[in-house]
Design a protein around this motif. Structure first.
Motif, PDB file in Angstrom:
ATOM      1  N   TYR A 163      43.991  29.487  60.404  1.00  0.00           N
ATOM      2  CA  TYR A 163      44.360  28.190  61.431  1.00  0.00           C
ATOM      3  C   TYR A 163      43.171  27.666  61.669  1.00  0.00           C
ATOM      4  CZ  TYR A 163      42.049  31.362  64.876  1.00  0.00           C
ATOM      5  OH  TYR A 163      41.247  32.317  65.607  1.00  0.00           O
ATOM      6  N   VAL A 164      43.501  26.229  62.124  1.00  0.00           N
ATOM      7  CA  VAL A 164      42.579  25.543  62.822  1.00  0.00           C
ATOM      8  C   VAL A 164      42.720  25.158  64.299  1.00  0.00           C
ATOM      9  CG1 VAL A 164      41.609  23.047  62.499  1.00  0.00           C
ATOM     10  CG2 VAL A 164      42.404  24.214  60.496  1.00  0.00           C
ATOM     11  N   ILE A 165      41.563  25.250  64.968  1.00  0.00           N
ATOM     12  CA  ILE A 165      41.801  25.100  66.257  1.00  0.00           C
ATOM     13  C   ILE A 165      40.742  24.011  66.879  1.00  0.00           C
ATOM     14  CG2 ILE A 165      40.303  26.920  66.997  1.00  0.00           C
ATOM     15  CD1 ILE A 165      42.369  27.270  69.367  1.00  0.00           C
ATOM     16  N   TYR A 166      41.317  22.947  67.796  1.00  0.00           N
ATOM     17  CA  TYR A 166      40.249  22.148  67.953  1.00  0.00           C
ATOM     18  C   TYR A 166      39.325  22.308  69.458  1.00  0.00           C
ATOM     19  CZ  TYR A 166      41.005  18.884  64.053  1.00  0.00           C
ATOM     20  OH  TYR A 166      41.200  18.344  62.907  1.00  0.00           O
ATOM     21  N   THR A 167      38.206  21.981  69.473  1.00  0.00           N
ATOM     22  CA  THR A 167      37.496  22.181  70.560  1.00  0.00           C
ATOM     23  C   THR A 167      36.768  20.710  71.006  1.00  0.00           C
ATOM     24  OG1 THR A 167      35.215  22.594  69.331  1.00  0.00           O
ATOM     25  CG2 THR A 167      36.653  24.365  70.115  1.00  0.00           C
ATOM     26  N   SER A 168      36.439  20.388  72.086  1.00  0.00           N
ATOM     27  CA  SER A 168      35.762  19.527  72.441  1.00  0.00           C
ATOM     28  C   SER A 168      34.425  18.836  71.686  1.00  0.00           C
ATOM     29  CB  SER A 168      35.283  19.105  73.919  1.00  0.00           C
ATOM     30  OG  SER A 168      34.782  17.934  74.385  1.00  0.00           O
ATOM     31  N   GLY A 169      34.188  17.606  71.409  1.00  0.00           N
ATOM     32  CA  GLY A 169      32.911  17.323  70.556  1.00  0.00           C
ATOM     33  C   GLY A 169      31.981  16.643  70.936  1.00  0.00           C
ATOM     34  N   SER A 170      30.657  16.922  71.140  1.00  0.00           N
ATOM     35  CA  SER A 170      29.493  16.327  71.595  1.00  0.00           C
ATOM     36  C   SER A 170      29.372  14.649  71.047  1.00  0.00           C
ATOM     37  CB  SER A 170      28.368  16.895  71.576  1.00  0.00           C
ATOM     38  OG  SER A 170      27.973  17.064  70.330  1.00  0.00           O
ATOM     39  N   THR A 171      30.005  14.477  69.873  1.00  0.00           N
ATOM     40  CA  THR A 171      29.632  13.168  69.350  1.00  0.00           C
ATOM     41  C   THR A 171      30.830  11.995  69.804  1.00  0.00           C
ATOM     42  OG1 THR A 171      31.233  13.927  67.304  1.00  0.00           O
ATOM     43  CG2 THR A 171      28.945  14.157  67.437  1.00  0.00           C
ATOM     44  N   GLY A 172      31.750  12.728  70.660  1.00  0.00           N
ATOM     45  CA  GLY A 172      32.959  11.865  71.028  1.00  0.00           C
ATOM     46  C   GLY A 172      34.349  12.043  70.265  1.00  0.00           C
ATOM     47  N   ARG A 173      34.275  12.914  69.143  1.00  0.00           N
ATOM     48  CA  ARG A 173      35.418  13.398  68.419  1.00  0.00           C
ATOM     49  C   ARG A 173      35.582  15.004  68.721  1.00  0.00           C
ATOM     50  NH1 ARG A 173      34.500  12.153  62.691  1.00  0.00           N
ATOM     51  NH2 ARG A 173      36.142  13.295  62.296  1.00  0.00           N
ATOM     52  N   PRO A 174      36.796  15.054  68.915  1.00  0.00           N
ATOM     53  CA  PRO A 174      36.984  16.716  68.749  1.00  0.00           C
ATOM     54  C   PRO A 174      36.903  17.208  67.472  1.00  0.00           C
ATOM     55  CG  PRO A 174      39.184  15.581  68.664  1.00  0.00           C
ATOM     56  CD  PRO A 174      37.999  14.492  68.991  1.00  0.00           C
ATOM     57  N   LYS A 175      36.524  18.416  67.126  1.00  0.00           N
ATOM     58  CA  LYS A 175      36.181  19.006  66.184  1.00  0.00           C
ATOM     59  C   LYS A 175      37.086  20.311  65.835  1.00  0.00           C
ATOM     60  CE  LYS A 175      32.098  21.084  68.115  1.00  0.00           C
ATOM     61  NZ  LYS A 175      31.911  20.703  69.449  1.00  0.00           N
ATOM     62  N   GLY A 176      37.497  20.398  64.622  1.00  0.00           N
ATOM     63  CA  GLY A 176      38.563  21.393  64.214  1.00  0.00           C
ATOM     64  C   GLY A 176      37.709  22.655  63.702  1.00  0.00           C
ATOM     65  N   VAL A 177      37.766  23.577  64.397  1.00  0.00           N
ATOM     66  CA  VAL A 177      37.193  25.135  63.581  1.00  0.00           C
ATOM     67  C   VAL A 177      38.253  25.746  62.881  1.00  0.00           C
ATOM     68  CG1 VAL A 177      36.197  27.283  64.521  1.00  0.00           C
ATOM     69  CG2 VAL A 177      36.132  25.170  66.049  1.00  0.00           C
ATOM     70  N   GLN A 178      37.622  26.004  61.704  1.00  0.00           N
ATOM     71  CA  GLN A 178      38.380  26.561  60.497  1.00  0.00           C
ATOM     72  C   GLN A 178      38.182  28.141  60.390  1.00  0.00           C
ATOM     73  OE1 GLN A 178      36.587  24.200  57.606  1.00  0.00           O
ATOM     74  NE2 GLN A 178      38.527  23.314  57.076  1.00  0.00           N
ATOM     75  N   ILE A 179      39.247  28.853  60.726  1.00  0.00           N
ATOM     76  CA  ILE A 179      39.228  30.210  60.886  1.00  0.00           C
ATOM     77  C   ILE A 179      39.890  30.985  59.675  1.00  0.00           C
ATOM     78  CG2 ILE A 179      39.759  32.461  62.160  1.00  0.00           C
ATOM     79  CD1 ILE A 179      37.510  30.954  63.407  1.00  0.00           C
ATOM     80  N   GLU A 180      39.358  31.754  58.865  1.00  0.00           N
ATOM     81  CA  GLU A 180      39.779  32.428  57.793  1.00  0.00           C
ATOM     82  C   GLU A 180      40.593  33.793  58.130  1.00  0.00           C
ATOM     83  OE1 GLU A 180      36.630  30.499  54.617  1.00  0.00           O
ATOM     84  OE2 GLU A 180      36.401  32.759  55.444  1.00  0.00           O
ATOM     85  N   HIS A 181      41.565  34.308  57.150  1.00  0.00           N
ATOM     86  CA  HIS A 181      42.168  35.495  57.481  1.00  0.00           C
ATOM     87  C   HIS A 181      41.153  36.631  57.629  1.00  0.00           C
ATOM     88  CE1 HIS A 181      46.397  34.779  56.666  1.00  0.00           C
ATOM     89  NE2 HIS A 181      45.736  33.765  56.107  1.00  0.00           N
ATOM     90  N   HIS A 182      40.272  36.906  57.151  1.00  0.00           N
ATOM     91  CA  HIS A 182      39.437  38.206  57.282  1.00  0.00           C
ATOM     92  C   HIS A 182      38.600  38.102  58.481  1.00  0.00           C
ATOM     93  CE1 HIS A 182      35.356  35.922  56.710  1.00  0.00           C
ATOM     94  NE2 HIS A 182      35.939  35.224  55.895  1.00  0.00           N
ATOM     95  N   SER A 183      38.496  36.871  58.989  1.00  0.00           N
ATOM     96  CA  SER A 183      37.824  36.787  60.453  1.00  0.00           C
ATOM     97  C   SER A 183      38.583  37.007  61.565  1.00  0.00           C
ATOM     98  CB  SER A 183      37.303  35.202  60.643  1.00  0.00           C
ATOM     99  OG  SER A 183      36.107  35.003  59.741  1.00  0.00           O
ATOM    100  N   ILE A 184      39.829  36.607  61.437  1.00  0.00           N
ATOM    101  CA  ILE A 184      40.958  36.953  62.343  1.00  0.00           C
ATOM    102  C   ILE A 184      41.404  38.363  62.203  1.00  0.00           C
ATOM    103  CG2 ILE A 184      42.923  35.915  61.109  1.00  0.00           C
ATOM    104  CD1 ILE A 184      42.197  36.041  65.108  1.00  0.00           C
ATOM    105  N   VAL A 185      41.379  38.898  61.085  1.00  0.00           N
ATOM    106  CA  VAL A 185      41.677  40.337  60.979  1.00  0.00           C
ATOM    107  C   VAL A 185      40.638  41.127  61.594  1.00  0.00           C
ATOM    108  CG1 VAL A 185      41.939  42.160  59.105  1.00  0.00           C
ATOM    109  CG2 VAL A 185      43.227  39.957  59.101  1.00  0.00           C
ATOM    110  N   ASN A 186      39.496  40.926  61.318  1.00  0.00           N
ATOM    111  CA  ASN A 186      38.424  41.814  61.823  1.00  0.00           C
ATOM    112  C   ASN A 186      38.380  41.871  63.305  1.00  0.00           C
ATOM    113  OD1 ASN A 186      35.545  43.141  61.167  1.00  0.00           O
ATOM    114  ND2 ASN A 186      35.227  41.957  62.983  1.00  0.00           N
TER     115      ASN A 186
END
Length: 1004
Positions: A563-586
């Motif tokens: 999944y990709v989930i967006y957080t607020s960005g200090s540069t003025g643009r939101p930034k999309g965090v990329q989470i891989e399967h092994h990470s969320i499974v862990n």
């Protein structure tokens, strides 16, 4: 090994006279002892050989000093027009110690006729680039300039160029002579930190390398002091090359411009004393003193000197081996910014130099600093015991710079084996097979078993496969807390794609912005929202046909995007965090065990699907066979109470704000096994009240973690603490490590405050399409560990647990969401009437900070807030916007946030109005408590938001008004009519509503 043809070029009239140090310091060495400046750039990723060759040619045209050759007719270096050659060496895996024995870094470079420098590309799993040049044409600083230019060319940027033709003699002649005189020579010979071997291995030398965590101010003085102590010297004399460019900072040249000064040390001296002496030498410009008198040798030509030395080479070497010029040479190559040595396909992880011994050398130590690591490479003659002795010296240096006791914490012993295929889809399939008839979902829209959820998700997956989705394809989902939303999530994952959950409460422009930034061309949407995302292919979830076709084999891999989930960005643009399967499974497997999820758990899902804390109530329970109870309504106090008392829940996942609201209610719950809090700090007082609310048998868990590390990484169980402050964040979870580092990325001693760095299985891949931000936040520690720099401050407590102590930057939390004030400010500046703006957090009593804006404008603040509400999520809209004639500026030219006016000062009535009746007095007191303001600041026409009230503060205020003023009998009527005053939440309006809804006995 292959050599790529040198790109053709045209010679220029660039020429550099041969300096005395070139001739008598470097060129007189025997060819087998040719002194070469060597620098390695290691990294992850690949560099294409052809592109590197082109980049070297481009950089060489901008830096003609790197394509010089020595003419035989006159002592002058001239531009050959030929770019340095690029050699390609195949290696399965680069290993420094093995490669140090390769002829690639031992062979000399041609001195007459060229070339005098080259580039070696070591091709393995990852690329390593080796830059080599004869010391007579460049030095460490010149090599750093050359390397930076090559990487600029690799990125397609215009090189800055380095075309100054002066040599060191000419530069010295142009600089003012220092008033100081050369120090007298010591009366006794200066001992070396290493003896000459009694038995030489035909004068062969070796290299040893140590990587030390962190950057270390005064590192040269610290190493000199450490070597003096480790060698047992009564006195030391260290040769320190000083780059003369420090006198002309704008000078752009690759020439060798280093002059040596001698730094004295004594037994027992602290490094601070050594540093003071070094700074004094530099302040008095001892680097401009002529330390060497070449005598009559200066009058002879290079050829004549070589002829003489060739006839007496053995005698000359023996003399040099008996006489020491100093204890050691410490050459600091400078600070390298790894981002400057990276490309789209290659991320530099470290840089280090390789010192080169001549026959008159003392022990040499090259020091290079890059982001969060210090590389030290030493060289000496081989012989019995020499490798071991030099290794001991390097270990002593490393321990003095980075004590081992600071690096080790037992809390980081978190290894736990993952399943053979750690993907969400594989583990979900196993759970469906185990409990097909168990309830997966429950709620107002009815129950759904695991088998039914799996079947519906497969139908969604079949449709998506038909559109051609592949691994890492991002698919939007516009549906919140419904069976359709959960079905869509599992359908996207089964199709092998990644989902982007969108919040239907966000403005349409925000939805479109996120879909476009993520590159999503497909969006799964509820029918009511299908029209809100033009420009993408919309698949209406209600219309997905049921598929009875057998599902294809699961081809999802652990490294695929989940999944990709967006957080607020200090540069003025939101930034999309990329989470891989092994990470969320862990995370899911650790959370299921740590919190207590099993097949008897029933847990409500109340967080927005665009908030990653919602996934704590989705993936861990569903991989454990639990039942997720969907709560579609907005979670006001009535919904929260009904959820806890009527849904059959026996576990809860809530933010501290929700727990604070619940703990003020007149409730006594039982049967709950655990309550997990995350999203923002959990005050100890709230944890204490939560324990009382849910009973002694319920475990109250405080979890901590940023979105960039898959939901949460540490957790602690409330153990009866009381008093002010926040609950600790406990210990790391499975396969997660925590490091507390200072501003130089050095481990802080136990008990001291450092920034929290997270490492391990749960780290995100990075930010979608933002390689610059990814490199800035996801860094490599000295041992190669990839870590996320959180920006949170932490400290190790005496009990061995972690405490989180706030931020190193201006980021604040609003309703559990991270908000970068600069993103809000940049959006506010898009309004045509706003000339400039700043947004910051303003503290309001015990509630922490609220978001406030300031704008140079004549526009009405209400208009500006409405403008932002059309572009940003509700939690990012400031509670107030204050118009100003200009923004205050500090002496350094930056906006002075501390000089901004109190945005709530004008909200206070001029004399503190007296309440008109008991209702106004009671509700005014509630407002004062919730908002953290003086009751005298509240009058009938005061607005809740203008006093700093956020949406969650509004929920808490309403809950307390219902409990303290309206009473249970009037609560339903009060809540039914509440929307009437939400648009104008004055004290008078709330009081009027309370009077009409309450019963006579409601005021207590």
């Amino acid at each position: 090994m292959t050599t790529i043809a040198i790109a053709g070029g045209e010679a220029t009239d660039f020429a550099r006279p041969l300096a005395q140090t070139d001739k008598l310091g470097f060129l007189i060495q025997p060819p087998r002892m040719s002194i070469i400046v060597t620098t390695f750039v290691e990294g992850v990723g690949r560099i294409d050989p052809e592109r590197l060759t082109e980049a070297v040619a481009v950089a060489a045209r901008a830096c003609p000093g790197m394509r010089l050759a020595l003419t035989s007719e006159e002592p002058v270096w001239r531009d050959t027009g030929l770019a340095p050659r690029v050699r390609v060496v195949e290696a399965a895996r680069f290993d420094f110690e093995q490669f140090a024995d390769e002829p690639n870094i031992r062979e000399g470079l041609v001195e007459e006729g060229g070339p005098t420098c080259e580039v070696v590309l070591i091709e393995g799993t990852d690329s390593t680039v080796l830059f080599r040049a004869h010391h007579a044409v460049t030095d460490g600083a010149g090599m750093r300039t050359w390397i930076q230019e090559v990487f600029r060319a690799l990125r397609g940027e215009q090189p800055l160029g380095a075309t100054d033709p002066r040599n060191i003699d000419e530069l010295l002649a142009s600089l003012p002579k220092p008033a100081c005189e050369e120090e007298p020579a010591p009366e006794t010979p200066i001992p070396s930190v290493l003896p000459r071997p009694s038995e030489l291995t035909p004068r062969r030398h070796f290299w040893l390398r140590r990587t030390v965590p962190g950057n270390h101010p005064a590192v040269v003085a610290k190493i000199a002091a450490a070597l003096t102590a480790a060698s047992g010297l009564d006195q030391g004399g260290f040769w320190i090359p000083v780059d003369l460019r420090r006198h002309l900072p704008e000078l752009r040249t690759t020439a060798g411009l280093a002059k040596v000064i001698t730094l004295r040390t004594g037994r027992g001296e602290d490094w601070t004393q050594v540093q003071d002496r070094l700074l004094a030498l530099l302040a008095e410009n001892y680097d401009l003193v002529d330390h060497f008198d070449y005598g009559p040798l200066a009058e002879y030509s290079l050829a004549e000197i070589r002829d003489f030395l060739d006839t007496r080479e053995e005698e000359s070497i023996q003399i040099a081996e008996r006489d020491y010029g100093g204890s050691a040479a410490l050459s600091h190559l400078g600070r390298f910014e790894l981002a400057e040595l990276s490309t789209e396909s290659f991320e530099a992880t470290t840089v280090y130099g390789l010192p080169s011994l001549g026959y008159a050398s003392m022990p040499l130590f090259d020091i290079a600093e890059c982001d969060g690591r210090t590389e030290i490479v030493a060289t000496w003659y081989d012989g019995p015991g020499m490798v071991e002795r030099l290794g001991e010296l390097l270990d002593d240096i490393a321990e003095s710079l980075a004590p081992a006791a600071h690096q080790r914490w037992v809390g980081n012993d978190t290894h736990r084996a993952l399943p053979p295929t750690p993907t969400l889809t594989a583990l979900f399939a196993e759970q469906v097979a185990r409990t097909p008839d168990a309830l997966a979902l429950d709620g107002p829209q009815g129950p759904m078993t695991y088998a039914e959820l799996d079947r519906r998700a497969e139908s969604v997956a079949a449709v998506l496969r038909g559109t051609g989705v592949r691994p890492d394809t991002v698919v939007g989902i516009l549906a919140d807390r419904s069976p359709a939303a959960v079905t869509a999530i599992w359908g996207v994952l089964k199709a092998g794609a990644a989902f982007l959950a969108l919040d239907p409460r966000n403005p349409d422009s925000r939805l479109g912005e996120l879909l476009a930034d993520a590159g999503a061309r497909i969006c799964l949407a509820a029918r009511a929202d299908a029209h809100r995302v033009p420009g993408v292919e919309v698949i209406v979830l209600d219309s997905v046909p049921t598929s009875d076709a057998p599902a294809p084999a699961d081809a999802v891999r652990p490294g695929d995007l989940a999944y990709v989930i967006y957080t607020s960005g200090s540069t003025g643009r939101p930034k999309g965090v990329q989470i891989e399967h092994h990470s969320i499974v862990n995370y899911s497997l650790w959370a299921a065990r740590a919190y207590g999820f099993d097949d008897t758990t029933r847990i409500p899902l109340i967080a927005p699907m665009s908030f990653d804390w919602a996934y704590n109530t989705l993936f861990p329970p569903m991989l454990a066979g639990s039942t997720v109870v969907l709560v579609p309504e907005e979670p006001d106090h009535v919904v929260l109470r009904r959820m806890l008392t009527e849904s059959g829940a026996n576990a809860a996942s809530l933010t501290p704000v929700h727990l604070d609201i619940l703990s003020t209610m007149d409730l006594q719950l039982s049967g709950y096994r655990f309550v997990v809090s995350c999203g923002e700090p959990l005050p100890t007082s709230v944890a204490e009240r939560t324990q009382a609310l849910f009973g002694p048998d319920c475990r109250v868990v405080n979890a901590y973690g940023p979105t960039e590390a898959a939901i949460a990484c540490t957790a602690t169980v409330y153990r009866g603490e009381s008093g002010p402050g926040n609950l600790s964040i406990g210990l790391p979870g499975d396969n997660t490590r925590v490091f507390l580092l200072d501003g130089h990325r050095r481990a802080v001693p136990p008990g001291e405050v450092g920034e929290i760095y997270l490492a391990g299985e749960q780290l995100a891949r990075g930010y979608h399409g933002r390689a610059d931000l990814t490199r800035d936040r996801f860094v490599r520690l000295a041992d190669g560990t990839r870590a996320y720099r959180t920006g949170d401050l932490g400290r190790l407590l005496p009990d061995g647990w972690l405490a989180c102590l706030g931020r190193v930057d201006r980021q604040i939390k609003v309703n559990g969401f991270r908000v970068e004030p600069d993103e809000v400010a940049r959006t506010l500046e898009r309004h045509p009437a706003v000339r400039s703006a700043v947004v910051t957090g303003v503290r309001r009593g015990e509630r922490g900070k609220v978001l406030c804006g300031y704008a140079v404008t004549e526009a009405d603040p209400a208009e500006l807030r409405a403008f932002l509400a059309d572009l940003l999520p509700a939690h990012m809209v400031p509670v107030s916007i204050t118009p100003l004639a200009e923004l205050p500026v500090s002496p350094n030219g930056k906006i002075d946030v501390n000089a901004l006016p109190d945005p709530f000062a004008t909200a206070a009535p001029a004399g503190g109005a007296r309440a008109t009746d008991d209702t106004e007095a009671a509700i005014g007191a509630i407002w004062a408590k919730v908002l953290g303001v003086d009751g005298a600041a509240i009058a009938g026409d005061s607005e809740f938001t203008q006093l700093g009230g956020t949406s969650t503060a509004m929920i808490k205020m309403v809950a307390e008004v219902c409990a303290e003023v309206v009473g249970a009998g009037g609560e339903r009527e009060f809540m039914r009519r509440l929307p009437e005053v939400i648009g104008n939440p004055t004290l008078a309006a709330v009081c009027s509503l309370a009077r009409s809804a309450r019963r006579p006995s409601a005021v207590r």
